[in-house]
Design a protein around this motif. Sequence first.
Motif, PDB file in Angstrom:
ATOM      1  N   PRO A 289       0.801  -1.223   0.000  1.00  0.00           N
ATOM      2  CA  PRO A 289       0.000   0.000   0.000  1.00  0.00           C
ATOM      3  C   PRO A 289       0.834   1.274   0.000  1.00  0.00           C
ATOM      4  O   PRO A 289       0.398   2.296  -0.524  1.00  0.00           O
ATOM      5  CB  PRO A 289      -0.843  -0.121   1.281  1.00  0.00           C
ATOM      6  CG  PRO A 289      -0.139  -1.135   2.130  1.00  0.00           C
ATOM      7  CD  PRO A 289       0.526  -2.066   1.187  1.00  0.00           C
ATOM      8  N   GLN A 290       2.040   1.237   0.596  1.00  0.00           N
ATOM      9  CA  GLN A 290       2.881   2.423   0.604  1.00  0.00           C
ATOM     10  C   GLN A 290       3.294   2.807  -0.811  1.00  0.00           C
ATOM     11  O   GLN A 290       3.318   3.994  -1.163  1.00  0.00           O
ATOM     12  CB  GLN A 290       4.119   2.198   1.471  1.00  0.00           C
ATOM     13  CG  GLN A 290       5.075   3.390   1.545  1.00  0.00           C
ATOM     14  CD  GLN A 290       4.484   4.595   2.244  1.00  0.00           C
ATOM     15  OE1 GLN A 290       3.384   4.539   2.784  1.00  0.00           O
ATOM     16  NE2 GLN A 290       5.215   5.696   2.230  1.00  0.00           N
ATOM     17  N   GLY A 291       3.606   1.805  -1.629  1.00  0.00           N
ATOM     18  CA  GLY A 291       3.952   2.080  -3.021  1.00  0.00           C
ATOM     19  C   GLY A 291       2.794   2.720  -3.770  1.00  0.00           C
ATOM     20  O   GLY A 291       2.986   3.649  -4.563  1.00  0.00           O
ATOM     21  N   ASN A 292       1.582   2.224  -3.513  1.00  0.00           N
ATOM     22  CA  ASN A 292       0.401   2.820  -4.149  1.00  0.00           C
ATOM     23  C   ASN A 292       0.195   4.260  -3.696  1.00  0.00           C
ATOM     24  O   ASN A 292      -0.157   5.142  -4.494  1.00  0.00           O
ATOM     25  CB  ASN A 292      -0.844   1.991  -3.825  1.00  0.00           C
ATOM     26  CG  ASN A 292      -0.888   0.668  -4.565  1.00  0.00           C
ATOM     27  OD1 ASN A 292      -0.246   0.506  -5.602  1.00  0.00           O
ATOM     28  ND2 ASN A 292      -1.617  -0.286  -4.031  1.00  0.00           N
ATOM     29  N   LYS A 293       0.424   4.508  -2.409  1.00  0.00           N
ATOM     30  CA  LYS A 293       0.256   5.857  -1.871  1.00  0.00           C
ATOM     31  C   LYS A 293       1.255   6.827  -2.510  1.00  0.00           C
ATOM     32  O   LYS A 293       0.883   7.946  -2.915  1.00  0.00           O
ATOM     33  CB  LYS A 293       0.446   5.832  -0.355  1.00  0.00           C
ATOM     34  CG  LYS A 293       0.325   7.193   0.308  1.00  0.00           C
ATOM     35  CD  LYS A 293       0.565   7.087   1.815  1.00  0.00           C
ATOM     36  CE  LYS A 293       0.506   8.466   2.476  1.00  0.00           C
ATOM     37  NZ  LYS A 293       0.755   8.371   3.936  1.00  0.00           N
ATOM     38  N   LEU A 294       2.500   6.395  -2.607  1.00  0.00           N
ATOM     39  CA  LEU A 294       3.526   7.248  -3.207  1.00  0.00           C
ATOM     40  C   LEU A 294       3.244   7.489  -4.684  1.00  0.00           C
ATOM     41  O   LEU A 294       3.446   8.594  -5.201  1.00  0.00           O
ATOM     42  CB  LEU A 294       4.909   6.610  -3.031  1.00  0.00           C
ATOM     43  CG  LEU A 294       5.421   6.505  -1.606  1.00  0.00           C
ATOM     44  CD1 LEU A 294       6.733   5.716  -1.570  1.00  0.00           C
ATOM     45  CD2 LEU A 294       5.624   7.883  -0.993  1.00  0.00           C
ATOM     46  N   TYR A 295       2.747   6.442  -5.358  1.00  0.00           N
ATOM     47  CA  TYR A 295       2.476   6.582  -6.783  1.00  0.00           C
ATOM     48  C   TYR A 295       1.298   7.529  -7.022  1.00  0.00           C
ATOM     49  O   TYR A 295       1.291   8.298  -7.986  1.00  0.00           O
ATOM     50  CB  TYR A 295       2.208   5.210  -7.404  1.00  0.00           C
ATOM     51  CG  TYR A 295       2.536   5.163  -8.873  1.00  0.00           C
ATOM     52  CD1 TYR A 295       3.781   5.603  -9.332  1.00  0.00           C
ATOM     53  CD2 TYR A 295       1.633   4.682  -9.812  1.00  0.00           C
ATOM     54  CE1 TYR A 295       4.101   5.570 -10.674  1.00  0.00           C
ATOM     55  CE2 TYR A 295       1.949   4.645 -11.158  1.00  0.00           C
ATOM     56  CZ  TYR A 295       3.184   5.093 -11.583  1.00  0.00           C
ATOM     57  OH  TYR A 295       3.501   5.075 -12.910  1.00  0.00           O
ATOM     58  N   GLU A 296       0.317   7.471  -6.129  1.00  0.00           N
ATOM     59  CA  GLU A 296      -0.805   8.404  -6.226  1.00  0.00           C
ATOM     60  C   GLU A 296      -0.328   9.843  -6.000  1.00  0.00           C
ATOM     61  O   GLU A 296      -0.807  10.775  -6.653  1.00  0.00           O
ATOM     62  CB  GLU A 296      -1.885   8.041  -5.206  1.00  0.00           C
ATOM     63  CG  GLU A 296      -3.146   8.878  -5.349  1.00  0.00           C
ATOM     64  CD  GLU A 296      -4.270   8.387  -4.440  1.00  0.00           C
ATOM     65  OE1 GLU A 296      -5.394   8.911  -4.584  1.00  0.00           O
ATOM     66  OE2 GLU A 296      -4.034   7.490  -3.605  1.00  0.00           O
ATOM     67  N   MET A 297       0.619  10.014  -5.100  1.00  0.00           N
ATOM     68  CA  MET A 297       1.194  11.342  -4.889  1.00  0.00           C
ATOM     69  C   MET A 297       1.901  11.830  -6.153  1.00  0.00           C
ATOM     70  O   MET A 297       1.781  12.999  -6.535  1.00  0.00           O
ATOM     71  CB  MET A 297       2.171  11.315  -3.711  1.00  0.00           C
ATOM     72  CG  MET A 297       1.518  11.136  -2.358  1.00  0.00           C
ATOM     73  SD  MET A 297       2.721  10.861  -1.002  1.00  0.00           S
ATOM     74  CE  MET A 297       3.665  12.384  -1.077  1.00  0.00           C
ATOM     75  N   ASN A 298       2.629  10.931  -6.821  1.00  0.00           N
ATOM     76  CA  ASN A 298       3.287  11.301  -8.071  1.00  0.00           C
ATOM     77  C   ASN A 298       2.270  11.639  -9.151  1.00  0.00           C
ATOM     78  O   ASN A 298       2.480  12.550  -9.963  1.00  0.00           O
ATOM     79  CB  ASN A 298       4.197  10.169  -8.548  1.00  0.00           C
ATOM     80  CG  ASN A 298       5.449  10.037  -7.709  1.00  0.00           C
ATOM     81  OD1 ASN A 298       5.797  10.929  -6.942  1.00  0.00           O
ATOM     82  ND2 ASN A 298       6.123   8.910  -7.844  1.00  0.00           N
ATOM     83  N   GLN A 299       1.167  10.883  -9.163  1.00  0.00           N
ATOM     84  CA  GLN A 299       0.089  11.183 -10.107  1.00  0.00           C
ATOM     85  C   GLN A 299      -0.446  12.601  -9.875  1.00  0.00           C
ATOM     86  O   GLN A 299      -0.617  13.371 -10.824  1.00  0.00           O
ATOM     87  CB  GLN A 299      -1.049  10.174  -9.946  1.00  0.00           C
ATOM     88  CG  GLN A 299      -2.265  10.485 -10.817  1.00  0.00           C
ATOM     89  CD  GLN A 299      -3.463   9.593 -10.476  1.00  0.00           C
ATOM     90  OE1 GLN A 299      -3.307   8.561  -9.828  1.00  0.00           O
ATOM     91  NE2 GLN A 299      -4.638   9.999 -10.908  1.00  0.00           N
ATOM     92  N   ASN A 300      -0.685  12.932  -8.619  1.00  0.00           N
ATOM     93  CA  ASN A 300      -1.229  14.251  -8.298  1.00  0.00           C
ATOM     94  C   ASN A 300      -0.251  15.365  -8.673  1.00  0.00           C
ATOM     95  O   ASN A 300      -0.658  16.421  -9.187  1.00  0.00           O
ATOM     96  CB  ASN A 300      -1.567  14.330  -6.812  1.00  0.00           C
ATOM     97  CG  ASN A 300      -2.729  13.420  -6.424  1.00  0.00           C
ATOM     98  OD1 ASN A 300      -3.539  13.039  -7.273  1.00  0.00           O
ATOM     99  ND2 ASN A 300      -2.805  13.055  -5.157  1.00  0.00           N
ATOM    100  N   LYS A 301       1.029  15.138  -8.421  1.00  0.00           N
ATOM    101  CA  LYS A 301       2.034  16.138  -8.785  1.00  0.00           C
ATOM    102  C   LYS A 301       2.096  16.318 -10.302  1.00  0.00           C
ATOM    103  O   LYS A 301       2.209  17.451 -10.801  1.00  0.00           O
ATOM    104  CB  LYS A 301       3.414  15.713  -8.261  1.00  0.00           C
ATOM    105  CG  LYS A 301       3.566  15.754  -6.757  1.00  0.00           C
ATOM    106  CD  LYS A 301       4.927  15.208  -6.334  1.00  0.00           C
ATOM    107  CE  LYS A 301       5.071  15.142  -4.824  1.00  0.00           C
ATOM    108  NZ  LYS A 301       6.370  14.535  -4.421  1.00  0.00           N
ATOM    109  N   THR A 302       2.031  15.202 -11.018  1.00  0.00           N
ATOM    110  CA  THR A 302       2.106  15.270 -12.476  1.00  0.00           C
ATOM    111  C   THR A 302       0.862  15.925 -13.049  1.00  0.00           C
ATOM    112  O   THR A 302       0.952  16.794 -13.932  1.00  0.00           O
ATOM    113  CB  THR A 302       2.289  13.859 -13.066  1.00  0.00           C
ATOM    114  OG1 THR A 302       3.451  13.255 -12.498  1.00  0.00           O
ATOM    115  CG2 THR A 302       2.443  13.909 -14.576  1.00  0.00           C
ATOM    116  N   ASP A 303      -0.302  15.524 -12.555  1.00  0.00           N
ATOM    117  CA  ASP A 303      -1.549  16.108 -13.040  1.00  0.00           C
ATOM    118  C   ASP A 303      -1.619  17.604 -12.757  1.00  0.00           C
ATOM    119  O   ASP A 303      -2.204  18.377 -13.527  1.00  0.00           O
ATOM    120  CB  ASP A 303      -2.756  15.410 -12.401  1.00  0.00           C
ATOM    121  CG  ASP A 303      -2.972  13.995 -12.943  1.00  0.00           C
ATOM    122  OD1 ASP A 303      -2.315  13.647 -13.952  1.00  0.00           O
ATOM    123  OD2 ASP A 303      -3.779  13.255 -12.357  1.00  0.00           O
TER     124      ASP A 303
END
Length: 239
Positions: A151-165
């Motif tokens: 789940p930590q990897g998913n959380k970090l990846y979602e953060m990267n998604q938000n930064k990119t978006d």
Amino acid sequence: MSKYLVLLLITIGAVTAQQKVSVKIYYESLCQDSIDFFTKKFVPAWRDVDVQSRINLGLIPYGKSTSNPSDPTNRWTCHHGLNECTGNKLQSCIIDNSAELTVKNKVDFIECLMAKASKDVPYMQTVDSCASTLHTSTMTLDSWKQCANGPQGNKLYEMNQNKTDALQNPLKSVPTIVFNDRYDKADSDAAQKSFLNVLCKYITDSPKPKACDTASGAPSATAGFVSLITAGLIYRMLS
């Protein structure tokens, strides 16, 4: 305060002040353009200690991934397939989780991954290879893998998604390089040809890193002499 002390403080400030330039790299772990930029343009400049000291680095591995919020087992589709999702998450964990590593150590490991990774080779196999090459501890390696697969990897990846978006949705070009939190397409494109040249443009204090002499063709110490002349003028005004 003595005018001599004022002059000394001004001179010291002019010579020793160092400005950091924010550099954010939006990229993908298996994108060939990202690999070329990271290994051939960014890292060779980064290896210069003076250049490295001027950079406040942000790495955002996400790129042109797309979100699948309705599918809990496959929440993202990555530009170059599932293997890239693994790579992007693993790198996200290295960037976020490695408190015991310096930024330089993290960049060194990610450089190894970028140089060795292949769409046809399981990403964790590449991770193991780089861990062996760079003598990474088993405990650190296991923590990265656990992070990437959980789940930590998913959380970090979602953060990267938000930064990119927040920058662009969808991201138009991979990689995209942003200086001082302001996207400029011309600078991003130019950085892929000469990262150092663009970086040096954003370093406005002095003395600039000596590497900027080669990048821009202008002596890096010039501004420093100007600052010293300014200090001299202030001294004369105080006399």
